[in-house]
Design an enzyme around this catalytic site. Structure first.
Site, PDB file in Angstrom:
ATOM      1  N   HIS A 165       0.808  -1.219   0.000  1.00 40.97           N
ATOM      2  CA  HIS A 165       0.000   0.000   0.000  1.00 40.97           C
ATOM      3  C   HIS A 165       0.844   1.274   0.000  1.00 40.97           C
ATOM      4  O   HIS A 165       0.311   2.362  -0.232  1.00 40.97           O
ATOM      5  CB  HIS A 165      -0.939   0.004   1.207  1.00 40.97           C
ATOM      6  N   ASP A 379       3.793   9.645  -1.171  1.00 40.98           N
ATOM      7  CA  ASP A 379       2.581   8.944  -0.754  1.00 40.98           C
ATOM      8  C   ASP A 379       2.305   7.820  -1.731  1.00 40.98           C
ATOM      9  O   ASP A 379       2.366   8.028  -2.950  1.00 40.98           O
ATOM     10  CB  ASP A 379       1.384   9.912  -0.746  1.00 40.98           C
TER      11      ASP A 379
END
Length: 478
Positions: A165, A379
Site C-alpha cells: 500500500h 505517498d
C-alpha cells in the site's frame, strides 16, 4: 474453526478490520474499524467464506477466532515487546522512512529485524492453518513482506497475492536495508505482487535484477524449481487503490452533511476561501511545507485572514515514535507563530485540529472547503484526494495535489499539481486555486469525478483478484 477444510479466501493484514475489547468478565466485544480495505474485501470474503488474519490491536490480547459481519476473524497475539520492535520499530522506524524516500532517517537494528521475522512467521502460520486446499491468500502491506515465502514453504498448493500500500523505493535507497535480499525473497513467495504505481513495480523489478540471479522479462520474474530449472512465474504490476466513491458521494448528498458543511463555514466566520488539509500527523504528508507556504502567502499579502482561512486536520499517528513527537512539536509551533503574527480577533489564520473524525464530519468538511491541499512529500496513493472529489457532487472546489502521490498519476487532468519542495511554486498554485473562477472549477472537477466514481475500491479488488486467479497454477509450469 468451522467444521470444514478451511477458507477459500484468506486475507492477511497487520490489523483486523475491527477493534477488539474485553470486558471485566473477559467477554470479547468488537467495533468495526473504518477503512477502505474492509469495504473492498468484505463482499468478496462473504461470498467466498473468507477468513481475515490480523493483529488484535493491543498487547498480549489472546482471543479465539470469531465471526463478525459475516467474516471469520483470526486474531494474532503480539506482546508489548513485539509491538515495540516489530510494529513501532522495524515497520515504522525502519521500513516506513526507507520506503518514503528517506524523508526521515531509517534506523537499522538487528533485534527489530529478528522480531519482524518472528512475527511474520506467526502470521504465515495462522494463514496456513485457515486456508483450504488451493485457496487464495492475499497478504497486505509492508509489515508482512516475509509472509508470502513463509506461506509458500508450508503450503505450496496456495495461490498467493501481495499488495504493497506504500511506495516501493528506488534500488539506491532499498540497498541500504541490511536484510534487502530476505525481503525480496519474501515477496517473491507470492504469485502476484501489486503496487500503487507503475514506478513502484519497476523499482521492485530492478531490485530483483540487482540482488538475485532470477530471470526477469518485463513484469514477470521466473523462479527456479527444486532442480534449478525454470519454474513458476511471479508478476509485479500496478493496481492503484481507490475508495468506496459512490458511498462517499451519497453521504455528501445527505441533508445532514450539507447542513453541517454550512455550519462549519459559519463557525469559521464565512470566509471567502476556506482551505483544508486532512492528514495523519506524519512527516511524509508535507504538512510543514504546506503551512510554511500558507504563512508566506499571508506575509506577502496575496491572501489575508479577513477573507481566507486554512483548516488543518492532523489526526494522531504513531505517538510512541520519536520522529512523530518531534513533528507534532514543530507543526504546532509553526501554527502558533503564524496565528500570533497574522491572526485577528474573530479570524484565525490557521485552525489546527489534532483529532480524528468520523466519515460524516469529513464529508461535511470536504463540502465546506473551496480548496483541498494534498501536498505529500511521498505517498503511495493518498485517498483523501479521492474522498474530496467524491464528496463534491456540486462540481465545485479545487484540488491542489502533490506530484509525489500515487493519486497524481490518475488525477493530473483536473488537479493543480505541485512540487511541495518548491515553496514558491506551491504558493502560486494555492493562490491560483483560491481565485479560480467557477467555470474552471466545474470543468476540472467533472474530469476528476468521472475518474474517481468509475474506478472505485470494488473495481480495484476485482482487478487484483482477477489477475491472481488467472495466474497459471504450479502444474501448468511442468
Amino acid at each position: 474453526m468451522p467444521g470444514h477444510d478451511g477458507h477459500d479466501l484468506v486475507v492477511v493484514a497487520n490489523r483486523l478490520p475491527v477493534d477488539i475489547t474485553l470486558d471485566d468478565d473477559g467477554k470479547v466485544g468488537w467495533k468495526r474499524s473504518p477503512g477502505g480495505l474492509v469495504t473492498a474485501l468484505e463482499p468478496v470474503m462473504q461470498k467466498s467464506d473468507g477468513a481475515w488474519v490480523g493483529w488484535s490491536g493491543g498487547p498480549d490480547l489472546e482471543v479465539e477466532p470469531f465471526d463478525a459481519d459475516d467474516m471469520y476473524l483470526v486474531p494474532v497475539t503480539l506482546s508489548a515487546d513485539e509491538i515495540e520492535r516489530y510494529y513501532e520499530g522495524f515497520s515504522n522506524d525502519t521500513l516506513w522512512p526507507l520506503y518514503h524516500d528517506v524523508i526521515a532517517p531509517p534506523a537499522f537494528h538487528r533485534q527489530w529485524w529478528d522480531t519482524y521475522r518472528r512475527v511474520n512467521q506467526r502470521f504465515a502460520d495462522a494463514a496456513a492453518a485457515q486456508a483450504a486446499p488451493g485457496a487464495i491468500v492475499w497478504v497486505h502491506d509492508y509489515q508482512l513482506q516475509l509472509v508470502p515465502r513463509m506461506l509458500r514453504e508450508q503450503r505450496p498448493d496456495l495461490r498467493i497475492g501481495f499488495f504493497n500500500h506504500i511506495p516501493f523505493p528506488p534500488l539506491e535507497l532499498f540497498q541500504q536495508l541490511p536484510w534487502r535480499r530476505a525481503v525480496v525473497d519474501g515477496l517473491l513467495g507470492a504469485d502476484l505482487i501489486g503496487f500503487q504505481r507503475a514506478g513502484d513495480a519497476s523499482n521492485f523489478i530492478r531490485a530483483v535484477r540487482r540482488l538475485t540471479d532470477y530471470t526477469t522479462r518485463g513484469p514477470i520474474i521466473t523462479m527456479p524449481d527444486a532442480n534449478g530449472k525454470p519454474g513458476r512465474h511471479v508478476r509485479a504490476a500496478s493496481f492503484p487503490i481507490s475508495i468506496d466513491s459512490n458511498h462517499f458521494d451519497q453521504l455528501a448528498r445527505t441533508p445532514e452533511v450539507q447542513a453541517r458543511a454550512k455550519e462549519i463555514r459559519a463557525d469559521l466566520g464565512d470566509p471567502d476561501v476556506m482551505m483544508l488539509g486532512v492528514d495523519r500527523l506524519d512527516y511524509t504528508k508535507g504538512i510543514r511545507h504546506r503551512i510554511k507556504a500558507y504563512g508566506e502567502i499571508l506575509q506577502d499579502g496575496r491572501l489575508d485572514v479577513g477573507h481566507a482561512t486554512l483548516v488543518q486536520v492532523a489526526s494522531p499517528s504513531r505517538e510512541n515514535v520519536g520522529a512523530y513527537q518531534d513533528l507534532r512539536e514543530h507543526v504546532e509551533g509553526l501554527v502558533g507563530r503564524i496565528n500570533g503574527e497574522f491572526g485577528e480577533i474573530g479570524h484565525s489564520a490557521i485552525h489546527y485540529l489534532h483529532h480524528s473524525y468520523p466519515p460524516e464530519e469529513m464529508a461535511a468538511m470536504y463540502l465546506a472547503a473551496d480548496v483541498m491541499l494534498v501536498t505529500s512529500l511521498r505517498d503511495g496513493m493518498n485517498l483523501v484526494a479521492k474522498e474530496y472529489v467524491a464528496a463534491r457532487s456540486d462540481d465545485r472546489g479545487v484540488l491542489v495535489l502533490s506530484e509525489f502521490t500515487g493519486a497524481a498519476d490518475e488525477m493530473s487532468s483536473g488537479a493543480l499539481l505541485v512540487n511541495p519542495h518548491d515553496i514558491d511554486g506551491m504558493k502560486d498554485s494555492i493562490v491560483a486555486a483560491a481565485h479560480m473562477d467557477h467555470r474552471e472549477q466545474r470543468r476540472r472537477m467533472r474530469r476528476l469525478r468521472r475518474r474517481v466514481l468509475s474506478d472505485d475500491v470494488a473495481k480495484w479488488s476485482d482487478s487484483f483478484l482477477g489477475v491472481l486467479t488467472a495466474m497459471p497454477s504450479r502444474s501448468e509450469y511442468v
